[in-house]
Design a protein around this motif. Structure first.
Motif, PDB file in Angstrom:
ATOM      1  N   GLN A  16      -2.996 -43.434 -77.318  1.00  0.00           N
ATOM      2  CA  GLN A  16      -3.120 -43.012 -75.938  1.00  0.00           C
ATOM      3  C   GLN A  16      -1.746 -42.639 -75.398  1.00  0.00           C
ATOM      4  O   GLN A  16      -0.768 -43.331 -75.640  1.00  0.00           O
ATOM      5  CB  GLN A  16      -3.715 -44.129 -75.100  1.00  0.00           C
ATOM      6  N   VAL A  17      -1.692 -41.547 -74.648  1.00  0.00           N
ATOM      7  CA  VAL A  17      -0.433 -41.061 -74.089  1.00  0.00           C
ATOM      8  C   VAL A  17      -0.198 -41.704 -72.733  1.00  0.00           C
ATOM      9  O   VAL A  17      -1.064 -41.685 -71.870  1.00  0.00           O
ATOM     10  CB  VAL A  17      -0.477 -39.535 -73.941  1.00  0.00           C
ATOM     11  N   GLN A  18       0.988 -42.271 -72.564  1.00  0.00           N
ATOM     12  CA  GLN A  18       1.372 -42.826 -71.273  1.00  0.00           C
ATOM     13  C   GLN A  18       2.759 -42.330 -70.901  1.00  0.00           C
ATOM     14  O   GLN A  18       3.632 -42.228 -71.765  1.00  0.00           O
ATOM     15  CB  GLN A  18       1.355 -44.355 -71.313  1.00  0.00           C
TER      16      GLN A  18
ATOM     17  N   GLY B 119       3.177 -43.790 -77.032  1.00  0.00           N
ATOM     18  CA  GLY B 119       1.952 -43.522 -77.778  1.00  0.00           C
ATOM     19  C   GLY B 119       2.302 -42.920 -79.120  1.00  0.00           C
ATOM     20  O   GLY B 119       3.470 -42.718 -79.449  1.00  0.00           O
TER      21      GLY B 119
ATOM     22  N   TYR C 283      -0.644 -34.438 -69.328  1.00  0.00           N
ATOM     23  CA  TYR C 283      -0.569 -35.813 -68.841  1.00  0.00           C
ATOM     24  C   TYR C 283       0.488 -35.898 -67.757  1.00  0.00           C
ATOM     25  O   TYR C 283       1.483 -35.153 -67.773  1.00  0.00           O
ATOM     26  CB  TYR C 283      -0.214 -36.770 -69.986  1.00  0.00           C
TER      27      TYR C 283
END
Length: 116
Positions: free
Chosen positions: A1-3, A26, A105
């Motif tokens: 997951q990209v944060q 991530g 994102y």
């Protein structure tokens, strides 16, 4: 997951400087373009600066010569160095990344306030 995690905002007097940072965490993805946007109260979100994976940059006319965007691909981090700040630069600043050529994102936003 990209944060995305931003830091570096705050209160500064006109003419001062701030540096914003945005780190992407991530795994299993490729980061393409990165950029900074801002949104002032009652206004639409606007692009401030962008940088490609190859390092090519573009800036809003209102910040040219004062702001510098950069990135460190080794640590998945982008920066926005803001000099000669003006009260009209006051806004919430958001970092943005495009991943795998398709997905955008956003960071959580950081407040920049420039007092006159």
């Amino acid at each position: 997951q990209v944060q995305l995690v931003e830091s570096g905002g705050g209160l500064v007097q006109a003419g001062g400087s701030l540096r914003l940072s945005c780190t992407v965490s991530g795994s299993g993805f490729s980061i393409n373009g990165m950029g900074w946007y801002r949104q002032a109260p009652g206004k639409q979100r606007e692009l401030v600066a962008g940088i490609t994976s190859g390092g090519r940059t573009n800036y809003a006319d209102s910040v040219k010569g004062r702001f510098t965007i950069s990135r460190d691909n080794a640590i998945n981090t982008q920066y926005l160095q803001m000099n000669s700040l003006k009260p009209e630069d006051t806004a919430v600043y958001y970092c943005n990344v495009r991943v795998n050529l398709h997905f955008d994102y956003w960071g959580q936003g950081t407040q920049v306030t420039v007092s006159s």
